[in-house]
Design an enzyme around this catalytic site. Structure first.
Site, mmCIF file in Angstrom:
data_model
loop_
_atom_site.group_PDB
_atom_site.id
_atom_site.type_symbol
_atom_site.label_atom_id
_atom_site.label_comp_id
_atom_site.label_asym_id
_atom_site.label_seq_id
_atom_site.Cartn_x
_atom_site.Cartn_y
_atom_site.Cartn_z
ATOM 1 N N ASP A 129 46.422 46.033 33.754
ATOM 2 C CA ASP A 129 45.685 45.188 34.688
ATOM 3 C C ASP A 129 45.593 45.944 36.008
ATOM 4 O O ASP A 129 46.553 46.013 36.774
ATOM 5 C CB ASP A 129 46.420 43.854 34.858
ATOM 6 C CG ASP A 129 45.768 42.940 35.892
ATOM 7 O OD1 ASP A 129 44.913 43.411 36.678
ATOM 8 O OD2 ASP A 129 46.135 41.754 35.936
ATOM 9 N N LYS A 176 37.966 43.196 41.889
ATOM 10 C CA LYS A 176 38.207 43.306 43.322
ATOM 11 C C LYS A 176 37.382 44.426 43.967
ATOM 12 O O LYS A 176 36.209 44.254 44.236
ATOM 13 C CB LYS A 176 39.709 43.441 43.578
ATOM 14 C CG LYS A 176 40.476 42.125 43.364
ATOM 15 C CD LYS A 176 41.890 42.216 43.816
ATOM 16 C CE LYS A 176 42.672 40.920 43.634
ATOM 17 N NZ LYS A 176 42.272 39.852 44.558
ATOM 18 N N PHE A 218 50.850 38.637 37.713
ATOM 19 C CA PHE A 218 49.711 37.752 37.955
ATOM 20 C C PHE A 218 48.489 38.375 37.311
ATOM 21 O O PHE A 218 48.162 39.530 37.581
ATOM 22 C CB PHE A 218 49.478 37.550 39.456
ATOM 23 C CG PHE A 218 48.369 36.571 39.753
ATOM 24 C CD1 PHE A 218 48.631 35.212 39.807
ATOM 25 C CD2 PHE A 218 47.073 37.005 39.957
ATOM 26 C CE1 PHE A 218 47.615 34.295 40.060
ATOM 27 C CE2 PHE A 218 46.049 36.103 40.206
ATOM 28 C CZ PHE A 218 46.327 34.742 40.264
#
Length: 404
Positions: A223, A252, A138
């Site tokens: 990532d 995040k 993702f």
């Protein structure tokens, strides 16, 4: 405001792409939250691995207040002091030499993928455009990142999607070897798959990716949107493996709850993102940069990073004890304070059933797909809160088993 917003207002006024819980939190402090009715919860969801220092951490609140009275936003027609200080901190703390600031993980990954193709175009020609990523990965919700992500359900109905994207099997180096060639511009990988089930990469897999990328003059993109900024027990997860990417994305936890993200790379590669090639209106705004810098300064310390590892062991001990009683988990895995408990065969696909039971017990948690209970709490959650949270989780699991 004469009208007090309710959960019903979500269904009335907002698009239905989310299905939030029925409770509406209104206040947070540390690892605790309170809803509109004054009911208290322990938060092990952390805003999906965002609230790295919990709710309303004094350092972040202080940075927000101080900067909020000085300067919020200029756009990138000008630079600003907090953005420059944040970029320097990221460079000093990592392999990077250049930083691009933006507002979300999807934006950071979009920038990374565009940079990889632009670098290949500049140095090798337009034929070198292939991108390899991994099934169940993702990488965001833009059309580019959702296509690179290895879960077709997220791109279905939004086609035609970007081309020259291939998917290999995670932790299977031979599946990458079968796809990669001299027309590959980049391989994008999570050092630990998050949404795909909290699955850490193996040392040999990441080392092999680095070697394959070097062999074919492709860029290796990590990532670290979910694993970065202390979540793994080091500032970035690549530091556990000793494998250095060419590009790294972070978001995040970077803003500790404020929307902040960054793409990190080297001088040589970053040069391909020349003037006018890419941008972000809010990227590197003064307010967000000040908060992110404060978060980094708190997290990038031995006290916090060593504490993440100690808390991991405490969570693992409790999860294993719960499993000994109820047999609901097949495997407990993860790094630092991004942990996953895969459901046993008898409870296949029932991780989502734990969440409403946990809410009723005063606990907020997550899932990573239908079969993995996911925990992503504050990196500084007090041990007493961990003990109480696990007691609440055990009560929820006991009810799950009783209802089965």
């Amino acid at each position: 405001m004469s009208h007090t917003p309710s959960r019903q207002d979500f269904d009335t006024y907002m698009t239905p792409n989310y299905a939030p819980q029925q409770v509406v939190p209104v206040r947070g402090e540390g690892s605790r939250l309170w809803d509109q009715e004054g009911r208290e919860y322990i938060d092990l969801a952390g805003g999906i691995a965002v609230n790295a220092l919990g709710h309303c951490h004094p350092a972040l609140v202080g940075a927000l207040k101080e900067q909020g009275e000085k300067l919020w936003h200029l756009s990138n027609i000008y630079t600003n002091e907090p953005a420059l200080a944040l970029a320097r901190k990221l460079v000093d703390s990592t392999f990077a030499e250049k930083v691009y600031l933006c507002s979300s993980g999807g934006e950071a990954n979009e920038a990374a993928l565009k940079l990889a193709r632009r670098y290949a175009f500049d140095h090798f020609g337009k034929q070198k455009d292939k991108i390899i990523s991994f099934r169940q990965s993702f990488h965001g919700r833009t059309l580019f990142t959702v296509t690179v992500g290895g879960q077709p359900k997220y791109s279905e109905g939004f086609g035609p999607v970007p081309g020259a994207i291939q998917h290999a099997e995670y932790n299977d180096l031979e599946s990458v070897r079968a796809l990669i060639d001299d027309d590959t511009c980049a391989v994008m990988v999570e050092p630990m798959q998050g949404e795909g089930g909290i699955i850490p990469a193996t040392q040999a897999f990441l080392e092999g990716l680095r070697a394959l990328c070097d062999e074919h003059q492709a860029l290796l993109i990590f990532d670290e949107v979910q694993t970065g900024v202390g979540r793994s027990g080091k500032l970035y997860a690549y530091q556990h493996f000793g494998v250095t990417p060419d590009i790294l994305t972070t978001a995040k936890s970077l803003g500790g709850g404020f929307p902040m993200a960054a793409m990190l790379t080297t001088d040589n590669i970053g040069a391909s993102l020349g003037f006018g090639t890419h941008g972000s209106t809010y990227g590197g705004n003064a307010l967000g940069s000040a908060v992110a810098l404060a978060a980094l300064e708190v997290i990038d310390t031995p006290e916090v990073l060593d504490g993440v590892q100690a808390r991991h062991q405490l969570f693992r001990k409790h999860l294993e004890a719960i499993n000994e009683k109820y047999g609901v988990f097949k495997e407990i895995r993860g790094m630092g304070l991004l942990m996953g408990a895969q459901m046993s065969d008898a409870f296949e696909g029932r991780a989502k059933d734990i969440l409403p039971l946990a809410i009723e017990e005063g606990l907020m948690a997550l899932i990573a797909g239908p079969n993995v209970l996911r925990l992503a709490p504050s990196l500084v959650i007090p041990e007493a809160d961990i003990e109480e949270a696990m007691a609440r989780l055990e009560r929820a699991i006991k009810r799950l088993v009783a209802h089965s």
